[in-house]
Scaffold this motif. Structure first.
Motif, PDB file in Angstrom:
ATOM      1  N   MET B 126      43.387  29.620  40.014  1.00 61.75           N
ATOM      2  CA  MET B 126      43.279  30.485  41.192  1.00 61.75           C
ATOM      3  C   MET B 126      43.074  31.909  40.697  1.00 61.75           C
ATOM      4  O   MET B 126      43.944  32.471  40.034  1.00 61.75           O
ATOM      5  CB  MET B 126      44.545  30.400  42.047  1.00 61.75           C
ATOM      6  N   ALA B 127      41.924  32.473  40.994  1.00 59.84           N
ATOM      7  CA  ALA B 127      41.641  33.833  40.553  1.00 59.84           C
ATOM      8  C   ALA B 127      40.789  34.524  41.603  1.00 59.84           C
ATOM      9  O   ALA B 127      40.237  33.892  42.502  1.00 59.84           O
ATOM     10  CB  ALA B 127      40.926  33.812  39.213  1.00 59.84           C
ATOM     11  N   GLY B 128      40.698  35.825  41.478  1.00 61.75           N
ATOM     12  CA  GLY B 128      39.970  36.600  42.482  1.00 61.75           C
ATOM     13  C   GLY B 128      38.474  36.559  42.272  1.00 61.75           C
ATOM     14  O   GLY B 128      37.974  35.939  41.332  1.00 61.75           O
ATOM     15  N   ASP B 129      37.752  37.239  43.158  1.00 65.06           N
ATOM     16  CA  ASP B 129      36.297  37.239  43.059  1.00 65.06           C
ATOM     17  C   ASP B 129      35.831  38.010  41.822  1.00 65.06           C
ATOM     18  O   ASP B 129      34.851  37.633  41.183  1.00 65.06           O
ATOM     19  CB  ASP B 129      35.655  37.798  44.329  1.00 65.06           C
ATOM     20  N   GLY B 130      36.540  39.060  41.452  1.00 59.74           N
ATOM     21  CA  GLY B 130      36.159  39.814  40.262  1.00 59.74           C
ATOM     22  C   GLY B 130      36.369  39.006  38.998  1.00 59.74           C
ATOM     23  O   GLY B 130      35.507  38.940  38.129  1.00 59.74           O
ATOM     24  N   GLY B 131      37.519  38.362  38.905  1.00 60.62           N
ATOM     25  CA  GLY B 131      37.842  37.577  37.723  1.00 60.62           C
ATOM     26  C   GLY B 131      36.952  36.371  37.563  1.00 60.62           C
ATOM     27  O   GLY B 131      36.745  35.877  36.457  1.00 60.62           O
ATOM     28  N   MET B 132      36.409  35.880  38.666  1.00 59.12           N
ATOM     29  CA  MET B 132      35.652  34.632  38.597  1.00 59.12           C
ATOM     30  C   MET B 132      34.131  34.855  38.636  1.00 59.12           C
ATOM     31  O   MET B 132      33.398  34.229  37.891  1.00 59.12           O
ATOM     32  CB  MET B 132      36.069  33.763  39.774  1.00 59.12           C
ATOM     33  N   ALA B 133      33.674  35.749  39.488  1.00 60.01           N
ATOM     34  CA  ALA B 133      32.226  35.903  39.655  1.00 60.01           C
ATOM     35  C   ALA B 133      31.658  37.048  38.831  1.00 60.01           C
ATOM     36  O   ALA B 133      30.452  37.103  38.598  1.00 60.01           O
ATOM     37  CB  ALA B 133      31.895  36.129  41.127  1.00 60.01           C
ATOM     38  N   ASP B 134      32.478  38.000  38.401  1.00 61.00           N
ATOM     39  CA  ASP B 134      31.964  39.109  37.599  1.00 61.00           C
ATOM     40  C   ASP B 134      32.388  38.954  36.139  1.00 61.00           C
ATOM     41  O   ASP B 134      31.612  38.578  35.280  1.00 61.00           O
ATOM     42  CB  ASP B 134      32.491  40.450  38.129  1.00 61.00           C
ATOM     43  N   ILE B 135      33.656  39.236  35.880  1.00 65.77           N
ATOM     44  CA  ILE B 135      34.116  39.311  34.495  1.00 65.77           C
ATOM     45  C   ILE B 135      34.249  37.919  33.884  1.00 65.77           C
ATOM     46  O   ILE B 135      33.929  37.716  32.724  1.00 65.77           O
ATOM     47  CB  ILE B 135      35.435  40.114  34.437  1.00 65.77           C
ATOM     48  N   GLY B 136      34.697  36.948  34.679  1.00 68.06           N
ATOM     49  CA  GLY B 136      34.842  35.599  34.133  1.00 68.06           C
ATOM     50  C   GLY B 136      33.675  34.685  34.447  1.00 68.06           C
ATOM     51  O   GLY B 136      33.797  33.466  34.393  1.00 68.06           O
ATOM     52  N   PHE B 137      32.530  35.282  34.785  1.00 66.01           N
ATOM     53  CA  PHE B 137      31.398  34.479  35.267  1.00 66.01           C
ATOM     54  C   PHE B 137      30.951  33.429  34.249  1.00 66.01           C
ATOM     55  O   PHE B 137      30.723  32.267  34.594  1.00 66.01           O
ATOM     56  CB  PHE B 137      30.239  35.421  35.612  1.00 66.01           C
ATOM     57  N   SER B 138      30.836  33.830  32.984  1.00 64.20           N
ATOM     58  CA  SER B 138      30.312  32.872  31.995  1.00 64.20           C
ATOM     59  C   SER B 138      31.303  31.741  31.769  1.00 64.20           C
ATOM     60  O   SER B 138      30.919  30.572  31.702  1.00 64.20           O
ATOM     61  CB  SER B 138      29.981  33.583  30.683  1.00 64.20           C
ATOM     62  N   CYS B 139      32.604  32.073  31.685  1.00 67.23           N
ATOM     63  CA  CYS B 139      33.614  31.017  31.496  1.00 67.23           C
ATOM     64  C   CYS B 139      33.600  30.056  32.677  1.00 67.23           C
ATOM     65  O   CYS B 139      33.712  28.833  32.511  1.00 67.23           O
ATOM     66  CB  CYS B 139      35.004  31.631  31.349  1.00 67.23           C
ATOM     67  N   THR B 140      33.467  30.608  33.881  1.00 69.09           N
ATOM     68  CA  THR B 140      33.484  29.776  35.080  1.00 69.09           C
ATOM     69  C   THR B 140      32.286  28.834  35.093  1.00 69.09           C
ATOM     70  O   THR B 140      32.424  27.617  35.225  1.00 69.09           O
ATOM     71  CB  THR B 140      33.444  30.671  36.342  1.00 69.09           C
TER      72      THR B 140
END
Lengths: 107, 296
Positions: B126-140
């Protein structure tokens, strides 16, 4: 002083909607006592608020007024509550909870 | 990771705080709890420092109640508002560096499978939009491409709410924020389409103003992730601070947004439908019986 939610048992116990318990963002803050209304001769129990956990957002008021259309919840100043439930006095049962009401300690 | 970890150590029960005792005696562990029972049992989530009236908190509260086996669940998160509440719960929480939550969850999920074999252990990110779609985009995205079997939930408040209101990839075009005074110039990222094309077995959008739907969506996503593949839920969880929504109007806003740009959508692959129907008895996914032949 600050506002907390207060639920009118006489209105709440006429139905069993429980919507406010599902829409409060705080955990274990709006609890349900399935005997609260029956003691007074109503068909259902009633919800009540653990005032020490209530942050006063009034989301339950909107839900009760607009979704359930019962208008049973009002925001009132905590020092004007004659008796209230606080977490230390809440007892969990098998399918319901009860609270020993006491005057909220406001320092 | 079993029912034993929520028991008292012998001799210590009388010294434990009331909240802990309530959790052991009246918590959801080992039982099937639903949102209709809310207010009558001790919840996994405890008191937390999230803002009053936060819709994200409501979603996290509903999610924690909806986990099919809370005693066998680990949550993974990253920087952002959400972890302030997710970490205040009676289930293990892993906090990665900013943006690596899906990488951490990949390893965790694989490790749990090696250690526990067929016994299901659920990993939920469970993470926010920034952590998932911006900064964590490649990991996601890469965790989805690799078909890692865990659930990813985006708490989409459409802004960096924790750091003062900067625009994120999930902010809507034209939105004016404190740290984006000229308005966002680009469209909101279409994470749903990316999740589908990357191979997620279950993709859903949900708004927390319908608790039963949130419960159904999370249960399905977690169950599918046990055996079929990655699952993704995108939840609209407004930031009432940065978008200046009065706290008593948060659910009204959720209702309006649900009717406008965040309608409920659900994508389930045929394999996942068959799995839910056969393994967990989901009637909605059972094959339709052939129409009865009537003689003329």
């Amino acid at each position: 002083m600050y506002l907390v939610a207060d639920i009118n048992v006489d209105i709440c116990a006429q139905t069993s909607c429980k919507l406010c318990t599902q829409f409060c963002p705080e955990a274990n803050t709006i609890l349900y006592n399935d005997q609260a209304g029956r003691d007074k001769g109503y068909k259902y129990g009633a919800a009540y608020v653990a005032v020490d956990r209530c942050k006063g957002c009034a989301q339950c008021v909107w839900v009760c007024d607009n979704m359930a259309k019962h208008n049973a919840i009002k925001m009132i100043m905590i020092d004007q509550l004659p008796n209230a439930a606080i977490t230390d006095n809440i007892v969990y049962g098998e399918k319901s909870t009860t609270a020993v009401l006491a005057g909220p300690a406001v320092g | 990771m079993s029912l034993d970890y929520v028991k008292f150590s012998p001799g210590f029960d009388k010294f434990m705080p009331k909240e802990y005792k309530d959790m052991v005696e009246h918590g959801p562990f080992g039982k099937k709890t639903t949102v209709s029972q809310m207010g009558s049992f001790k919840e996994i989530l405890e008191e937390h420092p999230m803002c009053a009236g936060c819709a994200m908190t409501l979603f996290i509260r509903l999610a924690m109640i909806s986990f099919p086996n809370p005693e066998d669940t680990i949550t993974v998160g990253t920087a952002g508002c959400g972890r302030l509440a997710i970490s205040q719960a009676a289930i293990p929480f892993v906090y990665g560096n900013y943006g690596d939550q899906n990488g951490v969850a990949s390893g965790l999920s694989r490790g749990l499978r090696l250690r526990f074999g067929d016994k299901p252990k659920d990993v939920v990110v469970m993470a926010g939009d920034g952590g998932m779609a911006d900064i964590g985009f490649s990991c996601t995205l890469h965790s989805w491409f690799r078909k890692e079997k865990f659930t990813t939930i985006m708490l989409d408040n459409e802004v960096y709410g924790n750091t003062g209101g900067q625009e994120s990839g999930m902010t809507n075009k034209g939105a004016v924020l404190k740290m984006a005074p000229l308005g966002k110039k680009f469209e909101k990222m279409d994470m749903l389409a990316m999740a589908k094309s990357a191979g997620c077995a279950y993709v859903a959008t949900v708004v927390p103003n319908n608790p039963r739907r949130v419960e159904a969506v999370i249960k399905k996503a977690v169950l599918i992730a046990r055996e079929i593949g990655p699952t993704y839920i995108q939840a609209y969880t407004s930031c009432n601070i940065e978008y200046a929504i009065p706290t008593d109007k948060v659910m009204e806003d959720a209702k309006n947004v649900e009717g406008d740009r965040y309608q409920f959508t659900e994508y389930v692959t045929d394999e996942a439908k068959q799995f839910l129907a056969e393994r967990y008895g989901y009637k909605e996914f059972l094959p339709k019986p052939a129409p009865a032949v009537t003689k003329a």
